[in-house]
Motif scaffolding. Structure first.
Motif, PDB file in Angstrom:
ATOM      1  N   GLY A 108      32.731  57.387  32.841  1.00 37.99           N
ATOM      2  CA  GLY A 108      31.780  58.522  32.543  1.00 37.99           C
ATOM      3  C   GLY A 108      32.176  59.880  33.377  1.00 37.99           C
ATOM      4  O   GLY A 108      30.875  60.658  33.374  1.00 37.99           O
ATOM      5  N   ARG A 110      33.131  62.672  32.835  1.00 38.52           N
ATOM      6  CA  ARG A 110      32.883  64.011  32.207  1.00 38.52           C
ATOM      7  C   ARG A 110      31.397  64.196  31.854  1.00 38.52           C
ATOM      8  O   ARG A 110      31.058  65.378  31.758  1.00 38.52           O
ATOM      9  CB  ARG A 110      33.749  64.021  30.826  1.00 38.52           C
ATOM     10  N   LYS A 117      27.384  54.583  31.980  1.00 43.37           N
ATOM     11  CA  LYS A 117      26.991  55.238  30.881  1.00 43.37           C
ATOM     12  C   LYS A 117      26.075  54.639  29.918  1.00 43.37           C
ATOM     13  O   LYS A 117      25.425  55.213  29.085  1.00 43.37           O
ATOM     14  CB  LYS A 117      28.406  55.399  30.294  1.00 43.37           C
ATOM     15  N   ASP A 242      29.744  54.463  24.337  1.00 43.41           N
ATOM     16  CA  ASP A 242      29.388  55.804  24.319  1.00 43.41           C
ATOM     17  C   ASP A 242      29.270  56.241  22.842  1.00 43.41           C
ATOM     18  O   ASP A 242      29.137  57.750  22.781  1.00 43.41           O
ATOM     19  CB  ASP A 242      30.079  56.889  25.060  1.00 43.41           C
ATOM     20  N   LYS A 393      30.678  62.149  25.413  1.00 40.54           N
ATOM     21  CA  LYS A 393      31.586  62.161  26.303  1.00 40.54           C
ATOM     22  C   LYS A 393      31.153  63.217  27.438  1.00 40.54           C
ATOM     23  O   LYS A 393      31.178  63.096  28.573  1.00 40.54           O
ATOM     24  CB  LYS A 393      33.156  62.672  25.618  1.00 40.54           C
ATOM     25  N   ASN A 394      30.597  64.328  26.842  1.00 36.36           N
ATOM     26  CA  ASN A 394      30.169  65.548  27.862  1.00 36.36           C
ATOM     27  C   ASN A 394      28.823  65.855  27.725  1.00 36.36           C
ATOM     28  O   ASN A 394      28.055  65.417  26.738  1.00 36.36           O
ATOM     29  CB  ASN A 394      30.928  66.971  27.274  1.00 36.36           C
ATOM     30  N   ASP A 399      31.358  66.780  21.426  1.00 37.69           N
ATOM     31  CA  ASP A 399      31.023  65.450  21.908  1.00 37.69           C
ATOM     32  C   ASP A 399      30.127  64.941  23.054  1.00 37.69           C
ATOM     33  O   ASP A 399      30.602  64.567  23.930  1.00 37.69           O
ATOM     34  CB  ASP A 399      32.416  64.629  22.242  1.00 37.69           C
TER      35      ASP A 399
END
Ligand code: UTP
Length: 461
Positions: A108, A110, A117, A242, A393-394, A399
């Motif tokens: 994780g 990013r 996560k 995620d 993700k971010n 995302d």
């Protein structure tokens, strides 16, 4: 040559492969640290590393076309076929033949969250974590189908214990300890630009988790595959930690998978735009279906249009698959059919000449979608992005946590609207607990939504 009783073979292997620099700090170590280093080295597959170091990949050289897929139903015949699949899927789940499998071994990086996560809070109103939401979904499906759906969680070495502690502390979110299987994935050493092992500390070499593709091997090495067999599980529903929107048990998807006798089935969404960073489903010259990563897609193919003027390679992979247990058994049984490793050039923190610094190196990872071309039969199944795919993700932007929370709230608002349930104008964000409704059809049309800005529905009031 260094010596240590009981470790003669490992030590010889290290010297034979010209990796003895890993013993640079040998004289600084006490006996337990020496043992630690040798244990770390004992499972290194030197010949595999050597072949990975010298191998190159070139997807651009491969010939492929767009993969066929089962489209969303439009005609009445297609709807009937869908209905039949749904019934077959329902039966399969009810008979206890389906397990849920989340891969949660990633770092994780990013997202920049300091912890697994899966423990990241994502519920737009409830603040529930990804693990909590997935577990509640599985609890809801288990109740709906009157079965105990096993929940398999793959961690990695660095987040395994925290994950186990988290599930223990939360009493396995009501799923029952016997139905939750938490196991770490395997690790593989990275190499520096000269093909040498990298020291992470004086007493350990640098290893990274072997990628989400390592999940299939980990099912085998952890013994979980065997346990699933004992329980009569035939199909493993795979997803990424995620994605809070994932439909973990989708009866139509499962039904098509079963009725068509697929080894692996995969969900696809239409790509949002040609350069979107998702892998696409393709059919190779030998008729096998696979996924080509966006980074390996030749420029002209990325933009190629079909006869109707639509994007030719438009089926994006959202990392949701069904695996037949027997297929996983076949490819993990130590035969020569196995997932390949991919190489990524990365900066790695290392101990060099007594100083910590970043070195150029190679990390090796397996990708789960490389299992697709190994199947005798697989299918690609179209679904809607807004119903199934909101990757976290971010920390902001595309995302991200924000986009995933927005999509969760929008989905629940859609469900309520489709069931004819009024949402007050004042309500800005709304979230429904999976224990109340894990699918739109579970919503009680009589439910009353409170006149509040932030609404969390966790009972059928
Ligand atoms: P990603 O490739 O998005 O990686 O993983 P990540 O670690 O979550 O995030 P970044 O790239 O470091 O920012 C996709 C899924 O595969 C799992 C992750 O946990 C996530 O569910 N995964 C990835 C593993 O389980 N093991 C791995 O070795 C890699």
């Amino acid at each position: 040559m260094i010596t240590f009783p009981g470790y003669e073979t490992v030590i010889r292997k290290v010297y034979e492969n010209k990796q003895e620099h890993v013993f640079e700090y040998w004289n600084d170590l006490n006996d337990s640290e020496k043992k630690n280093l040798l244990d770390d080295l004992s499972d290194v597959d030197f010949s595999l590393l050597l072949s990975l170091f010298f191998s190159t990949e070139d997807a651009a050289e491969m010939h492929f076309d767009a993969a066929p897929y089962i489209a969303l139903p439009k005609s009445s015949d297609e709807k009937k076929e869908y209905e039949k699949a749904r019934e077959a899927g329902d039966l399969h789940v009810r008979q206890g033949k389906v397990a849920a499998f989340v891969v949660a071994g990633g770092q994780g990086s990013r997202l920049g969250y300091d912890g697994p996560k899966g423990m990241f809070p994502v519920g737009p109103v409830s603040g529930k974590t990804l693990f909590h939401i997935h577990a509640e979904k599985i609890a809801a499906y288990s109740q709906k189908y009157c079965v105990h759906i096993p929940f398999l969680i793959m961690t990695s070495r660095s987040n395994h214990q925290v994950t186990v502690d988290y599930f223990n502390k939360n009493d396995f979110f009501g799923l029952g300890r016997d139905n939750v299987f938490i196991f770490p994935q395997n690790m593989i050493p990275s190499l520096d630009a000269q093909g040498k092992l990298i020291l992470e500390s004086k007493k350990s070499i640098f290893k990274n988790p072997d990628g989400h593709g390592g999940s299939l091997t980990a099912l085998h090495t952890s013994g979980v595959l065997e346990r699933l067999k004992e329980r009569g599980v035939e199909t493993i529903s795979y997803f990424q930690v995620d994605n809070p929107l994932v439909r973990i048990v989708d009866s139509a998807f499962i039904g098509f998978h079963v009725l068509r006798g697929a080894d692996v089935s995969s969900k696809a969404v239409r790509k949002a735009y040609p350069e979107e960073k998702v892998g696409v489903f393709v059919r190779y010259g030998n008729n096998t279906i696979g996924v080509v990563e966006y980074s390996d897609m030749p420029e002209e193919k990325t933009h190629s249009l079909d006869e109707k003027g639509d994007l030719r390679f438009s089926s994006g992979s959202i990392a949701i698959h069904l695996f037949q247990r027997e297929f996983v058994e076949r490819i993990t049984a130590g035969t020569d059919i196995a997932l390949p490793f991919h190489t990524a050039r990365k900066k790695i923190k290392a101990l060099v000449g007594g100083v910590r610094k970043e070195v150029e190196g190679f990390k090796f990872e397996k990708f789960v979608f490389d299992a697709l071309p190994l199947t005798e039969k697989n299918i690609v199944f179209e679904t809607l992005r807004e119903d199934e795919f909101a990757p976290v993700k971010n920390s902001s932007g595309v995302d991200s946590v924000e986009s995933a929370q927005r999509m969760m709230s929008e989905q629940h608002r859609r469900w309520l609207r489709n069931r004819g349930i009024q949402v007050p104008d004042k309500t800005r964000v709304i979230e429904i607990s999976p224990l109340v409704a894990v699918e739109q059809e579970d919503l009680d049309p009589e439910i009353k939504i409170p006149d509040e800005e932030l609404v969390y529905i966790n009972s059928n009031r």
